[in-house]
Design a protein around this motif. Structure first.
Motif, mmCIF file in Angstrom:
data_model
loop_
_atom_site.group_PDB
_atom_site.id
_atom_site.type_symbol
_atom_site.label_atom_id
_atom_site.label_comp_id
_atom_site.label_asym_id
_atom_site.label_seq_id
_atom_site.Cartn_x
_atom_site.Cartn_y
_atom_site.Cartn_z
ATOM 1 N N VAL A 45 0.856 -1.182 0.000
ATOM 2 C CA VAL A 45 0.000 0.000 0.000
ATOM 3 C C VAL A 45 0.895 1.236 0.000
ATOM 4 C CG1 VAL A 45 -1.990 -1.076 1.125
ATOM 5 C CG2 VAL A 45 -0.208 -0.029 2.525
ATOM 6 N N MET A 46 0.366 2.356 -0.513
ATOM 7 C CA MET A 46 1.143 3.595 -0.600
ATOM 8 C C MET A 46 0.300 4.761 -0.069
ATOM 9 S SD MET A 46 2.955 3.037 -4.336
ATOM 10 C CE MET A 46 3.979 4.507 -4.178
ATOM 11 N N PRO A 47 0.322 4.990 1.235
ATOM 12 C CA PRO A 47 -0.418 6.127 1.796
ATOM 13 C C PRO A 47 0.248 7.447 1.436
ATOM 14 C CG PRO A 47 0.803 4.990 3.511
ATOM 15 C CD PRO A 47 0.988 4.187 2.263
ATOM 16 N N PRO A 48 -0.496 8.559 1.546
ATOM 17 C CA PRO A 48 0.064 9.864 1.167
ATOM 18 C C PRO A 48 1.080 10.366 2.186
ATOM 19 C CG PRO A 48 -2.112 10.143 2.099
ATOM 20 C CD PRO A 48 -1.908 8.660 1.966
ATOM 21 N N LEU A 49 1.910 11.302 1.746
ATOM 22 C CA LEU A 49 2.947 11.864 2.608
ATOM 23 C C LEU A 49 2.352 12.695 3.740
ATOM 24 C CD1 LEU A 49 5.987 12.287 3.094
ATOM 25 C CD2 LEU A 49 5.882 14.235 1.533
ATOM 26 N N ALA A 50 1.204 13.342 3.505
ATOM 27 C CA ALA A 50 0.581 14.202 4.511
ATOM 28 C C ALA A 50 -0.909 13.877 4.615
ATOM 29 C CB ALA A 50 0.773 15.673 4.153
ATOM 30 N N VAL A 90 -1.342 2.868 7.678
ATOM 31 C CA VAL A 90 -1.765 1.542 7.240
ATOM 32 C C VAL A 90 -2.976 1.089 8.046
ATOM 33 C CG1 VAL A 90 -1.062 -0.870 6.989
ATOM 34 C CG2 VAL A 90 0.560 0.957 6.480
ATOM 35 N N GLY A 91 -2.990 1.406 9.340
ATOM 36 C CA GLY A 91 -4.148 1.101 10.164
ATOM 37 C C GLY A 91 -5.402 1.808 9.676
ATOM 38 N N ARG A 92 -5.247 3.073 9.285
ATOM 39 C CA ARG A 92 -6.401 3.816 8.749
ATOM 40 C C ARG A 92 -6.925 3.157 7.481
ATOM 41 N NH1 ARG A 92 -6.506 6.747 4.561
ATOM 42 N NH2 ARG A 92 -4.247 7.161 4.499
ATOM 43 N N ILE A 93 -6.023 2.773 6.589
ATOM 44 C CA ILE A 93 -6.429 2.118 5.341
ATOM 45 C C ILE A 93 -7.175 0.819 5.642
ATOM 46 C CG2 ILE A 93 -5.541 0.914 3.306
ATOM 47 C CD1 ILE A 93 -3.308 3.044 3.201
ATOM 48 N N LEU A 105 -5.458 -9.658 7.159
ATOM 49 C CA LEU A 105 -5.055 -8.805 6.052
ATOM 50 C C LEU A 105 -3.561 -8.522 6.178
ATOM 51 C CD1 LEU A 105 -5.958 -6.944 3.665
ATOM 52 C CD2 LEU A 105 -6.379 -5.173 5.389
ATOM 53 N N ARG A 106 -2.813 -8.805 5.120
ATOM 54 C CA ARG A 106 -1.364 -8.616 5.149
ATOM 55 C C ARG A 106 -0.976 -7.485 4.201
ATOM 56 N NH1 ARG A 106 -2.222 -14.126 6.013
ATOM 57 N NH2 ARG A 106 -0.845 -15.078 7.602
ATOM 58 N N LEU A 107 -0.383 -6.418 4.767
ATOM 59 C CA LEU A 107 -0.022 -5.236 3.994
ATOM 60 C C LEU A 107 1.431 -4.867 4.252
ATOM 61 C CD1 LEU A 107 -3.200 -3.050 4.701
ATOM 62 C CD2 LEU A 107 -2.768 -4.498 2.705
ATOM 63 N N SER A 108 2.097 -4.331 3.230
ATOM 64 C CA SER A 108 3.467 -3.841 3.370
ATOM 65 C C SER A 108 3.545 -2.415 2.853
ATOM 66 C CB SER A 108 4.453 -4.728 2.600
ATOM 67 O OG SER A 108 4.210 -4.656 1.207
ATOM 68 N N TYR A 109 4.636 -1.721 3.181
ATOM 69 C CA TYR A 109 4.758 -0.303 2.824
ATOM 70 C C TYR A 109 6.216 0.110 2.851
ATOM 71 C CZ TYR A 109 5.089 -0.115 7.884
ATOM 72 O OH TYR A 109 5.472 -0.337 9.186
ATOM 73 N N ALA A 110 6.503 1.208 2.199
ATOM 74 C CA ALA A 110 7.843 1.805 2.221
ATOM 75 C C ALA A 110 7.706 3.264 1.844
ATOM 76 C CB ALA A 110 8.778 1.097 1.252
ATOM 77 N N GLY A 111 8.459 4.123 2.516
ATOM 78 C CA GLY A 111 8.425 5.528 2.166
ATOM 79 C C GLY A 111 9.114 6.376 3.215
ATOM 80 N N PRO A 112 9.302 7.661 2.917
ATOM 81 C CA PRO A 112 9.938 8.556 3.886
ATOM 82 C C PRO A 112 8.959 9.023 4.955
ATOM 83 C CG PRO A 112 9.404 9.748 1.885
ATOM 84 C CD PRO A 112 9.030 8.320 1.630
#
Length: 378
Positions: A45-50, A90-93, A105-112
């Protein structure tokens, strides 16, 4: 009056550029971690920066609003906050966009992520966060999966000398509400002195607080510390036997080459975890490079959903050269065989084509040049 000119290359304190080849190493290391967790069924998943500040802070129990980097959204005129952590997003999503998805549900993520202030150990305010979250289950099997995937992901990135430090974040709350009662104003003081491992100060709080002294001794190498923790549990009627059994089950499948330690009352960085948490350390690095554990996600209907996950912070690894084994670079002189160059790229070479006479392949950080159909070492 003179105006002080700021050099155009100057960045805010705690922020920095990553240049070649470190930027490539960062992407490569992130890919190895994400590929490892993807192989276990975790989807990206790719949540927004803000996000809007009020919705973000509701899910960040370990972060105060004044610790966030904030701005005003010119469209809505509402206050925005840049994420200091991706786990809450990720919890919000999971609780909203994917609330109807099958569990677990299995989710992964990466980002600053970025914070207003840096820690004493880490001067950077922006850092990379990689991780995986298992939502819908926080039992022993989920903990075994999460801990072992975190270890596997680091090993895939080339990390050795790994130490896992286990903790029981809500242990003091559970004991204070049950077999070892504390006055409400004593609980935080007991936590503080246990964190400091200050036996004298703990005993001085009250006779009730002194009953927690054995927990200071239940710290250190895993098996010896667990024996002391089991003795403590027996002294309070087996009150934490189930937690001890859970830790034993989690530790059992971990490889012999991983060092295990225990600090059952460690709370720093585990403000939103509940029954189980763990920190990850690597030989040669100061401070932890990852953290994980069990927690609860607040759903829109007011119920809590169990979850388990881990986050890695790989910037120190990248600075130390991990992920740096880039493919060989091949210089292509003018008039080279384009079809042969394409074949070599398919074999894993990175090619750099000359654009004019006199270009230097070595200056372009190439180890080889294309001599007809064959790569030749410089």
């Amino acid at each position: 009056m003179t105006t002080r000119m700021i050099p155009p290359s100057l960045l805010p304190e705690g922020l920095s550029d990553r240049l070649p080849p470190q930027a490539e190493a960062s992407a490569r290391l992130a890919r190895r971690v994400l590929d490892t967790v993807a192989a276990h069924g975790y989807e990206r998943v790719m949540p927004p920066l803000a996000e809007f500040e009020d919705t973000l802070t509701q899910r960040l129990k370990s972060m105060r609003a004044q610790d966030l980097v904030r701005a005003v959204d010119p469209v809505s005129q509402r206050s925005l906050a840049f994420r200091p952590d991706m786990t809450a997003q990720v919890g919000r999503i999971a609780a909203t966009r994917l609330r109807a998805a099958p569990r677990p549900l299995r989710l992964s993520y990466a980002g600053p992520v970025i914070r207003q202030k840096a820690s004493q150990l880490r001067p950077e305010r922006e850092k990379m966060q990689l991780g995986a979250e298992l939502i819908g289950n926080d039992g022993g099997a989920a903990a075994v999966e999460i801990v072992n995937i975190a270890i596997e992901a680091l090993q895939a990135a080339g990390v050795t000398g790994i130490t896992i430090d286990f903790t029981l974040p809500d242990l003091i709350d559970a004991l204070a509400a049950g077999p070892l009662p504390l006055a409400p104003n004593e609980i935080e003081a007991v936590r503080t002195e246990l964190d400091a491992k200050d036996a004298g100060a703990l005993a001085a709080i009250s006779p009730a607080a002194a009953a927690y002294l054995p927990l200071i001794e239940a710290t250190g190498p895993f098996h010896a510390a667990m024996a002391r923790l089991e003795a403590f549990s027996a002294s309070v009627g087996g009150a934490i036997d189930s937690r001890i059994a859970g830790l034993r089950a989690i530790a059992k499948p971990i490889g012999w080459d991983i060092t295990l330690t225990l600090d059952p009352t460690e709370r720093h960085g585990f403000e939103f975890q509940n029954w189980f948490g763990f920190s990850i350390f690597a030989e040669g690095f100061i401070g932890e490079i990852g953290r994980g554990g069990s927690y609860a996600i607040a759903r829109a209907d007011g119920a809590d959903e169990p979850a388990m996950g881990f986050s890695l912070y790989p910037d120190p690894l990248i600075d130390a050269g991990f992920g740096g084994d880039s493919p060989q670079r091949l210089f292509l002189p003018l008039g080279h065989d384009a079809a042969r160059a394409a074949e070599l790229r398919g074999e894993g070479w990175h090619t750099v084509a000359a654009l004019s006479e006199g270009e230097d392949g070595v200056a372009q950080r190439c180890s080889h040049w294309l001599d007809g159909a064959a790569p030749r070492a410089y």
